[in-house]
Design a protein around this motif. Structure first.
Motif, short mmCIF file in Angstrom:
data_model
loop_
_atom_site.label_atom_id
_atom_site.label_comp_id
_atom_site.label_asym_id
_atom_site.label_seq_id
_atom_site.Cartn_x
_atom_site.Cartn_y
_atom_site.Cartn_z
N HIS A 80 -79.16 -3.86 -27.76
CA HIS A 80 -79.36 -2.46 -28.16
C HIS A 80 -78.12 -1.99 -28.91
CE1 HIS A 80 -79.77 1.97 -27.68
NE2 HIS A 80 -81.06 1.71 -27.66
N GLU A 81 -78.31 -1.07 -29.83
CA GLU A 81 -77.21 -0.55 -30.64
C GLU A 81 -76.10 0.03 -29.77
OE1 GLU A 81 -76.45 2.67 -34.28
OE2 GLU A 81 -78.13 2.92 -32.88
N ASN A 82 -76.43 0.55 -28.60
CA ASN A 82 -75.44 1.21 -27.76
C ASN A 82 -75.01 0.38 -26.55
OD1 ASN A 82 -77.34 3.94 -28.68
ND2 ASN A 82 -75.16 3.82 -29.21
N LEU A 83 -75.21 -0.93 -26.64
CA LEU A 83 -74.68 -1.86 -25.63
C LEU A 83 -73.71 -2.80 -26.31
CD1 LEU A 83 -77.91 -2.76 -23.58
CD2 LEU A 83 -76.20 -1.00 -23.08
N LEU A 84 -72.60 -3.10 -25.66
CA LEU A 84 -71.56 -3.94 -26.25
C LEU A 84 -72.09 -5.35 -26.48
CD1 LEU A 84 -68.53 -4.13 -27.05
CD2 LEU A 84 -68.09 -4.89 -24.70
N TYR A 138 -66.40 -10.88 -26.91
CA TYR A 138 -67.18 -9.74 -27.35
C TYR A 138 -66.80 -9.33 -28.77
CZ TYR A 138 -67.82 -9.14 -22.30
OH TYR A 138 -68.09 -9.33 -20.98
N ALA A 139 -67.69 -8.58 -29.40
CA ALA A 139 -67.32 -7.94 -30.65
C ALA A 139 -66.19 -6.95 -30.37
CB ALA A 139 -68.53 -7.20 -31.24
N TYR A 140 -65.23 -6.89 -31.26
CA TYR A 140 -64.09 -5.99 -31.09
C TYR A 140 -64.47 -4.57 -31.49
CZ TYR A 140 -59.59 -3.74 -32.04
OH TYR A 140 -58.54 -2.86 -32.07
N MET A 141 -64.08 -3.61 -30.66
CA MET A 141 -64.35 -2.20 -30.93
C MET A 141 -63.04 -1.53 -31.37
SD MET A 141 -67.62 -1.65 -30.32
CE MET A 141 -68.00 -3.30 -30.96
N PRO A 142 -62.87 -1.27 -32.66
CA PRO A 142 -61.57 -0.81 -33.17
C PRO A 142 -61.11 0.53 -32.63
CG PRO A 142 -63.26 -0.73 -34.88
CD PRO A 142 -63.84 -1.48 -33.74
N SER A 150 -65.95 6.36 -18.58
CA SER A 150 -65.46 6.45 -19.96
C SER A 150 -64.67 5.21 -20.37
CB SER A 150 -64.61 7.71 -20.14
OG SER A 150 -63.53 7.73 -19.23
N ALA A 151 -64.05 4.52 -19.41
CA ALA A 151 -63.31 3.30 -19.73
C ALA A 151 -64.25 2.17 -20.13
CB ALA A 151 -62.46 2.87 -18.53
N ASN A 152 -65.51 2.24 -19.73
CA ASN A 152 -66.49 1.20 -20.05
C ASN A 152 -67.41 1.59 -21.21
OD1 ASN A 152 -65.54 -0.57 -18.14
ND2 ASN A 152 -67.02 0.01 -16.57
N ILE A 153 -67.09 2.65 -21.91
CA ILE A 153 -67.81 3.04 -23.12
C ILE A 153 -66.87 2.80 -24.29
CG2 ILE A 153 -68.93 4.92 -24.37
CD1 ILE A 153 -69.66 6.13 -21.63
N LEU A 154 -67.18 1.78 -25.08
CA LEU A 154 -66.32 1.41 -26.21
C LEU A 154 -66.85 2.02 -27.51
CD1 LEU A 154 -64.06 -0.39 -25.11
CD2 LEU A 154 -66.18 -0.92 -23.93
N LYS A 157 -70.67 1.98 -27.31
CA LYS A 157 -71.25 0.75 -26.80
C LYS A 157 -70.92 0.66 -25.30
CE LYS A 157 -71.82 -0.56 -31.21
NZ LYS A 157 -73.11 -0.81 -31.90
N VAL A 158 -71.92 0.75 -24.47
CA VAL A 158 -71.70 0.61 -23.03
C VAL A 158 -71.40 -0.85 -22.74
CG1 VAL A 158 -72.72 0.86 -20.74
CG2 VAL A 158 -73.23 2.54 -22.52
N GLY A 159 -70.33 -1.12 -22.01
CA GLY A 159 -69.93 -2.49 -21.73
C GLY A 159 -69.64 -2.72 -20.26
#
Length: 530
Positions: A307-311, A327-331, A382-386, A394-396
């Motif tokens: 999903h677009e909003n999952l890491l 994982y894909a890097y979240m800048p 919030s720490a797990n939302i990239l 992206k929820v991770g």
């Protein structure tokens, strides 16, 4: 204080228990599991009016925080989940109350319970101090010898455990001629000389052929990896591109992005499809016996739940001494860091915050609804939302995801005494062992409150340490609670979002599902509510 091995942190007697590093928690859990010493510790934890930091009462009749029934239920849960009781105790006791228990409180309980091996490990190996004196008349040498032998036996037993929880003979390798869907061999990318590249062609590598000694993988994990479709990265490659897993933070020129309960995350660069690409490498704590579950759960969830909003998960590594997830890097980092303006970043304006809240809600809803058996994240914060380069959330961190039973999305999925997640985000019923999809709704409500106020979820220095209590106890109007750094809010939207927070943090029966919460959220931001 001396720095802990492999960590930028340090531990002192006054440190809160929840900040014990994973390697220390894991070893203490091993030691206290041998003779079920954690039960003795748990049974001695005082209740109110005792406060952390005060002397532990020695009167046998003082009020106890946990009953014998609590200890029994946790014991049963640990057997089912193959966990160690001390870990569960730390998760519950270590995060409970406005004033959290400290290392000194644990040491005093260990001394009173005469659990000297655990006490010595904590004082010598963690605090780098001298061994504390024993009580007179204790047969220390015989006790220590028995515990040492018991610990070796226990460690051997854990290494021999299979997925079924029964002792199995684990072969040193699996031999195959041609790969097929029934093979237990793992199909992965071979190691090549140019370690800055990842190739698509595959050879077969089995656990017996690994470059370094690895934890045993059970057959279910091997089969899942084989069919996952993710890229395998050699451990030597990941070690090189993270500068030998450098624990120097990225803002100081190193590779370390952050650290959580399950491992450390590093920034790295790879070449894929002819292009340079940044990735985040999570090296799982090899000392944790639940690492296999974390590894397997992440791959199970992210191979099926896109999903677009999952890491997104890029790949994995299991041919070295530690397992890794890539994982894909979240800048733009985590939502927690952006709200705190970490690293001198600009405050998020209110429109971006509103979009982040909606996107995070969509990701959680997808977890809950994409299949008949809903998934409960259990650690929404919030720490797990990239945030990617466009601030799309992206929820991770899916290591605590629980696969629920079939049925409606409002039913309770599991009854358990094991409490996960971060205390300030946890629904009240979770502390009683009741885990359902509505637990994620409550946690989302706290994240939404962070977006609105810009305040951290927990702050010991303010009135009402956890954010929800702070806001509920405040007599301020909505306008006064809003984060002014976000610009001039649309008060109609802000007021309705505060009302939605109230709904999301209601008692479980009154609390909406995330499907309902997302519907309300969309109505609010599209100004379809008056």
């Amino acid at each position: 204080m001396q720095a802990l091995p492999g960590s930028m942190d340090s531990v002192a007697m006054t440190s809160e228990l929840r900040f014990l590093p994973p390697w220390a928690r894991s070893q203490l859990a091993h030691i206290l599991e041998v003779t079920h010493g954690w039960r003795e510790v748990m049974g001695r934890v005082p209740s109110s009016p005792w406060q952390p930091g005060s002397p532990i009462p020695q009167d046998l009749h003082y009020p106890k925080k946990y009953s014998s029934d609590d200890i029994h239920l946790i014991s049963e849960e640990c057997v089912r989940d193959r966990r160690e009781g001390f870990e569960v105790l730390l998760e519950e006791w270590g995060t409970s109350g406005r004033q959290r228990p400290t290392v000194q409180d644990l040491l005093e309980l260990l001394r009173l319970a005469k659990l000297y091996r655990a006490m010595d490990y904590l004082t010598i190996n963690v605090l780098h101090g001298e061994a504390l004196p024993r009580q007179d008349g204790d047969p220390i040498e015989d006790l220590d010898k028995a515990l040492q032998e018991g610990l070796r036996t226990y460690d051997n037993f854990i290494q021999e455990m299979g997925a079924s929880g029964e002792v199995q003979d684990i072969p040193s390798s699996y031999t195959i001629d041609e790969p097929s869907s029934d093979d237990l061999a793992l199909t992965i990318a071979p190691v090549i000389d140019d370690k800055t590249k990842v190739i698509g062609t595959c050879n077969n590598l089995t656990p017996g052929q690994s470059q370094a000694e690895s934890p045993p993988l059970d057959t279910e994990v091997l089969q899942d990896l084989q069919s996952s479709g993710f890229t395998h990265f050699s451990y030597s490659l990941l070690k090189e591109i993270t500068n030998n897993f450098s624990n120097v933070p990225t803002d100081l020129g190193g590779c370390k992005l952050g650290e959580g309960a399950f491992g450390v995350v590093y920034l790295a660069k790879i070449f894929q499809g002819g292009h340079e690409k940044k990735v985040a490498v999570k090296r799982l704590n090899s000392g944790e016996i639940k690492v296999e579950g974390q590894f397997k759960t992440e791959i199970e969830v992210l191979s099926r739940c896109i999903h677009e909003n999952l890491l997104p998960l890029e790949g994995f590594s299991c041919d070295g001494p530690d397992w890794c997830l890539v994982y894909a890097y979240m800048p733009n980092g985590s939502l927690q860091d952006r709200l705190a303006c970490s690293g001198g970043s600009e405050p998020l304006d209110w429109q971006i915050r509103v979009r982040i809240g909606e996107g995070a809600a969509r990701g959680i809803v997808h977890l809950h609804t994409y299949q008949e058996r809903p998934l409960v994240h259990r650690d929404i914060k919030s720490a797990n939302i990239l945030l990617d380069g466009s601030f799309i959330p992206k929820v991770g961190d899916f290591g605590l995801v629980h696969l629920g039973g079939s049925g409606t999305h409002t039913r309770t999925l599991i009854k358990t005494t094991t409490v996960f997640g971060t205390s300030a985000y946890m629904a009240p019923e979770a502390f009683r062992g009741d885990i359902s999809v509505k637990m994620d709704t409550f946690s989302f409500g706290i994240v939404l409150l962070e977006l609105l106020t810009g305040l951290p979820s927990y702050d010991e220095e303010r009135e009402g340490c956890d954010l929800l209590s702070h806001v509920q106890e405040s007599e301020a109007e909505v306008e006064e609670l809003l984060d002014t750094q976000a610009g001039t809010w649309d008060m109609n939207i802000a007021s309705h979002l505060f009302a939605l927070v109230g709904l999301c943090t209601e008692a479980k029966k009154k609390r909406p599902t995330m499907v309902q919460a997302l519907y309300n959220y969309s109505q609010i931001i599209n100004k379809q509510l008056d």
